[in-house]
Design a protein around this motif. Sequence first.
Motif, PDB file in Angstrom:
ATOM      1  N   ARG A   1      21.567  42.314  61.315  1.00  0.00           N
ATOM      2  CA  ARG A   1      21.755  42.934  62.006  1.00  0.00           C
ATOM      3  C   ARG A   1      20.103  44.270  62.332  1.00  0.00           C
ATOM      4  O   ARG A   1      20.448  44.068  63.177  1.00  0.00           O
ATOM      5  CB  ARG A   1      22.474  44.773  62.291  1.00  0.00           C
ATOM      6  CG  ARG A   1      24.387  44.032  62.310  1.00  0.00           C
ATOM      7  CD  ARG A   1      25.036  44.930  62.176  1.00  0.00           C
ATOM      8  NE  ARG A   1      25.572  45.304  60.734  1.00  0.00           N
ATOM      9  CZ  ARG A   1      26.737  44.924  60.517  1.00  0.00           C
ATOM     10  NH1 ARG A   1      27.228  43.780  60.928  1.00  0.00           N
ATOM     11  NH2 ARG A   1      26.918  45.176  58.949  1.00  0.00           N
TER      12      ARG A   1
ATOM     13  N   ILE B   1      26.615  36.460  64.456  1.00  0.00           N
ATOM     14  CA  ILE B   1      27.273  37.500  62.850  1.00  0.00           C
ATOM     15  C   ILE B   1      28.305  37.466  62.821  1.00  0.00           C
ATOM     16  O   ILE B   1      28.738  37.000  61.803  1.00  0.00           O
ATOM     17  CB  ILE B   1      26.794  38.953  63.475  1.00  0.00           C
ATOM     18  CG1 ILE B   1      25.520  39.224  64.101  1.00  0.00           C
ATOM     19  CG2 ILE B   1      27.555  39.746  62.634  1.00  0.00           C
ATOM     20  CD1 ILE B   1      25.081  40.905  62.746  1.00  0.00           C
ATOM     21  N   PHE B   2      28.498  37.103  64.095  1.00  0.00           N
ATOM     22  CA  PHE B   2      30.832  36.507  63.481  1.00  0.00           C
ATOM     23  C   PHE B   2      30.436  34.931  62.617  1.00  0.00           C
ATOM     24  O   PHE B   2      30.900  35.331  61.780  1.00  0.00           O
ATOM     25  CB  PHE B   2      31.017  36.151  64.744  1.00  0.00           C
ATOM     26  CG  PHE B   2      32.704  35.330  65.220  1.00  0.00           C
ATOM     27  CD1 PHE B   2      33.886  36.639  65.128  1.00  0.00           C
ATOM     28  CD2 PHE B   2      33.090  34.290  64.569  1.00  0.00           C
ATOM     29  CE1 PHE B   2      34.536  36.120  64.867  1.00  0.00           C
ATOM     30  CE2 PHE B   2      34.271  33.626  65.083  1.00  0.00           C
ATOM     31  CZ  PHE B   2      35.313  35.441  64.978  1.00  0.00           C
TER      32      PHE B   2
ATOM     33  N   THR C   1      25.907  41.222  47.332  1.00  0.00           N
ATOM     34  CA  THR C   1      24.441  40.739  48.338  1.00  0.00           C
ATOM     35  C   THR C   1      24.779  39.957  49.384  1.00  0.00           C
ATOM     36  O   THR C   1      24.311  39.719  50.546  1.00  0.00           O
ATOM     37  CB  THR C   1      23.479  39.900  47.464  1.00  0.00           C
ATOM     38  OG1 THR C   1      23.910  40.239  45.896  1.00  0.00           O
ATOM     39  CG2 THR C   1      22.115  39.250  47.341  1.00  0.00           C
ATOM     40  N   LEU C   2      26.111  38.744  49.385  1.00  0.00           N
ATOM     41  CA  LEU C   2      26.281  39.023  50.387  1.00  0.00           C
ATOM     42  C   LEU C   2      25.967  39.466  51.529  1.00  0.00           C
ATOM     43  O   LEU C   2      26.212  39.030  52.676  1.00  0.00           O
ATOM     44  CB  LEU C   2      26.947  37.257  50.916  1.00  0.00           C
ATOM     45  CG  LEU C   2      26.961  36.054  49.831  1.00  0.00           C
ATOM     46  CD1 LEU C   2      28.692  35.591  49.618  1.00  0.00           C
ATOM     47  CD2 LEU C   2      26.308  35.613  51.097  1.00  0.00           C
ATOM     48  N   TYR C   3      27.223  40.253  50.954  1.00  0.00           N
ATOM     49  CA  TYR C   3      27.261  41.442  52.638  1.00  0.00           C
ATOM     50  C   TYR C   3      26.255  42.124  53.127  1.00  0.00           C
ATOM     51  O   TYR C   3      25.858  42.696  53.920  1.00  0.00           O
ATOM     52  CB  TYR C   3      28.401  42.362  52.413  1.00  0.00           C
ATOM     53  CG  TYR C   3      28.565  43.805  52.855  1.00  0.00           C
ATOM     54  CD1 TYR C   3      29.058  43.641  53.857  1.00  0.00           C
ATOM     55  CD2 TYR C   3      27.750  44.609  52.014  1.00  0.00           C
ATOM     56  CE1 TYR C   3      28.932  45.087  54.013  1.00  0.00           C
ATOM     57  CE2 TYR C   3      27.867  45.686  52.830  1.00  0.00           C
ATOM     58  CZ  TYR C   3      28.712  46.066  54.195  1.00  0.00           C
ATOM     59  OH  TYR C   3      28.361  47.069  54.621  1.00  0.00           O
TER      60      TYR C   3
ATOM     61  N   ASP D   1      29.495  36.399  59.560  1.00  0.00           N
ATOM     62  CA  ASP D   1      31.226  37.234  58.336  1.00  0.00           C
ATOM     63  C   ASP D   1      32.016  36.626  57.691  1.00  0.00           C
ATOM     64  O   ASP D   1      32.232  36.327  57.300  1.00  0.00           O
ATOM     65  CB  ASP D   1      31.234  37.873  59.811  1.00  0.00           C
ATOM     66  CG  ASP D   1      32.757  39.068  58.777  1.00  0.00           C
ATOM     67  OD1 ASP D   1      31.970  39.854  58.951  1.00  0.00           O
ATOM     68  OD2 ASP D   1      32.970  38.410  59.692  1.00  0.00           O
TER      69      ASP D   1
ATOM     70  N   PHE E   1      23.225  40.639  53.402  1.00  0.00           N
ATOM     71  CA  PHE E   1      22.182  39.491  54.093  1.00  0.00           C
ATOM     72  C   PHE E   1      23.547  39.652  55.723  1.00  0.00           C
ATOM     73  O   PHE E   1      22.402  39.845  56.616  1.00  0.00           O
ATOM     74  CB  PHE E   1      23.022  37.476  53.846  1.00  0.00           C
ATOM     75  CG  PHE E   1      22.441  37.602  54.795  1.00  0.00           C
ATOM     76  CD1 PHE E   1      20.578  37.059  54.726  1.00  0.00           C
ATOM     77  CD2 PHE E   1      23.579  36.225  55.512  1.00  0.00           C
ATOM     78  CE1 PHE E   1      20.181  36.247  55.035  1.00  0.00           C
ATOM     79  CE2 PHE E   1      22.484  35.419  56.636  1.00  0.00           C
ATOM     80  CZ  PHE E   1      21.465  35.531  56.036  1.00  0.00           C
ATOM     81  N   GLU E   2      24.520  39.877  55.957  1.00  0.00           N
ATOM     82  CA  GLU E   2      24.295  40.792  57.522  1.00  0.00           C
ATOM     83  C   GLU E   2      24.039  41.875  57.427  1.00  0.00           C
ATOM     84  O   GLU E   2      23.265  41.973  58.901  1.00  0.00           O
ATOM     85  CB  GLU E   2      26.379  41.372  56.927  1.00  0.00           C
ATOM     86  CG  GLU E   2      26.851  40.220  57.818  1.00  0.00           C
ATOM     87  CD  GLU E   2      28.546  40.424  57.335  1.00  0.00           C
ATOM     88  OE1 GLU E   2      29.365  40.014  56.567  1.00  0.00           O
ATOM     89  OE2 GLU E   2      29.160  41.221  57.763  1.00  0.00           O
TER      90      GLU E   2
END
Lengths: 295, 309
Positions: free
Chosen positions: A239, A279-280, A230-232, A283, A234-235
Motif C-alpha cells: 500500500r 492487495i486482495f 513480516t507477511l502482514y 491478503d 508486506f501488505e
Amino acid sequence: MRSKAELKGKPFPVGIRGWVLISAILVGLWAWLYLGLSPRQLLPGDASSIGRFLAAALSPALDSQDPGLGEAVRYIVLQNALHGLGRTVLFAAASLLLSILGGFVLGFLATSTWWAGDTITSRGPLRRLLRQVFGPTVSATAKILATLLRSVHELFWALIFLAAFGSGPLTGVLALALPFAGTLGKIYAEMLEESPSAPSKALRDLGATRLQVFFFGRLPAAFPDMMAYTLYRFECALRSSAVLGFFGYPTIGYFLKLSFENLYYSEVWTYLYGLFLLIFLVDAWSGTLRRRLAT
Amino acid sequence: MTALASERMTQIEQLRRDRPRSRFLRWSLSAFVLLLVLSLFSGEFGFEQVFSPRRLQNLENFLTETLPPPIRRGEGLAAGLAWASDILMSPKGFPALGKTLAISILSILLAFFVAILLTPPGSRSLACPEPYLPGLASAKGVRSFLWNVCLHFCRFFYVFLRAIPEYIWAFLLIQMFGFSAWPAILALAIHNSGILGKLFSETVENLPPESTIALRGIGAGRAQLFWFSLFPTGLSRFLVYFFYRWETCIRESTVLGMLGIVSLGYYINDAQATINTPEMLFLIFLGSGLVLLGDLFSALIRYLVRHAN
C-alpha cells in the motif's frame, strides 16, 4: 450484584463502560467543534463530475482515453497498470528486505532478555559491568532508535530524501525501509522477549554462549510469529509503495494520479481495480500462510 | 559411541523426520524470500547512482541548509529558540497539531462505529441459522447458504475497504468534497473500518460463548445476543484494537495534509515547496512528537484496559 442499599448513595451509577462512552462522545464533540465541521460541507460541490467519476466505475478503460493517443497504442492503460503494479511489488519487496535486515538487527539488540535474564551467570566485575550497564544501554538505545524511525511517516522520509539526494528509485526504497525497520524491530523484540525462556535457560545451563542461546533458544520459538508479522507488513508495504507513486516514483500511484488529473476517470478505475486485485490476492495468500504458521 | 547414545541419536533423527511439514508453507515462503532478494537486484534500484558527484553536491547543500537560519547566522541558541517558538505559535504549530489530532479522533470514532455495525453479520458465530443454540453451540454451528453469502459478503467488504490506501481514498474524496477536513476523516474512517471490522469479527468468534448461550437459551434474538452479551464481553478487546488503530490514524492524518487539507502535512509540504528545509524538518519533528505522545497515551490505556479485570 450490588444490593439496593449499596446503590442508594449513588443517584447516577455509571460503570466503566459508561465512562468510556461518555468520554468518547466528549472528545469527539471537541474534535468536531475544533475543526469547525458542518454536515453541509459534505454536499458535493460539482455533482456532475462526481456522477461521471462513479459512472466510470462500470467501464474501466484498457485503451487510453486521450483522444490524441486513443486507439493508436492498443492496451496502453492495461500495460501501464501491469507496469505500475510490477513496480509497486518491486518497491515493496526491496524495501521490506532492507527493513527485515534492519529490523532484525534492532530487535536483536533490543532484546533485553538476551542480555540480562537467561544468559551466563556473571563472573568478575567486568562481566557484571557488561551485564548490568552495557546490556541495558544497548537495549534501550536500540528501542529508542526503533521508535524514532517509526515515528516519522514514510512519506515524510521520502520528502527528506528527495530534498537530500534528489529523486531516484533508491531514495524511495530507503524512505519505505526506515520506518518499516523501526516497526519490525519493535515487534521482533517484543516477540523474542515473550517467547518461552525455558529452552534458552536449558541451553545456558549446558554452557552455551550468548549467541548460541539467542539463535538456538530464543529465535526458533519466536520465528513463526515473526514470519507471520513480516507477511502482514508486506501488505502494508504494498500500500505504501503504491502511494509513493504520488511523489513521482513509477509505482501504480503515479499513473493513477496522472489519469485523475487529466479527468480520464475510466483509466483511474482500471488502476484502482488493479491495486485492489493485487492487495486482495496477497491478503488471501498471506492469510492462509499465517493460519498455517500459527498451528 | 555407546549403544545408548546411538539409540538417542536415532530417536532425535526420528523426531526431526516426524516434525510437521507443509509443502504449501515451504514453497510459499521460499518464493517470498526469492522475491525479496531478486527485487534488490532487478536493476530497478541503481546503487551506483547514490554516490554520484551530483548527489553528493545535493547532500552537501541539504546539510548546510538544515540548521535554522538564526543559528546559521551565528546569533546563538536563544535566537534559534525564538525561531522555533515563532513557528509553534503560528498556524503551522499548535493549531495544525490540534487539527491533526482532531481529524484522527473523529476518523477513528467513525471507523469504530461502522466496524461495530458490520461485526454481527461478519462473524461466523452470529451469521448462521441457529447462533449460540444451547447444545448445538460449536464454533461453526449450523450453516446455511444465505447466511454464508452474508458472511462472505461482509468479509469481502472489509478487504475492499482496507485494500485501497488512505492516501488514495483522500485524494479521490478531495475532488468530491473540496478541501474541508471531511475527505481526510472519511478516508481514514473507510480504511480503518475495514481493518477494525476484520479484527472485531475475529474477536467475537473467539469469545467464550457461555453467557451468550445462556442468553439464547432464554430466547434472545441476534441483536440482543450481540448487544447484551458479545459486545460487553468483547469491549475490552475492542478497545485495545481501537487504540492501536488510533495510533496509526495520528500518523496518517499528519500525512494527509500534503494533499491540501489543513493538518500538519499541509505546512510540511508548503515548506518543502518553498525549499525552507529547516522549517520542514522542524515540522516533521513536531509531527513525530505528536505520534510519540499518541503512542505513549494509547500504550497506557491499552495497559489499563488489559489489567482492568
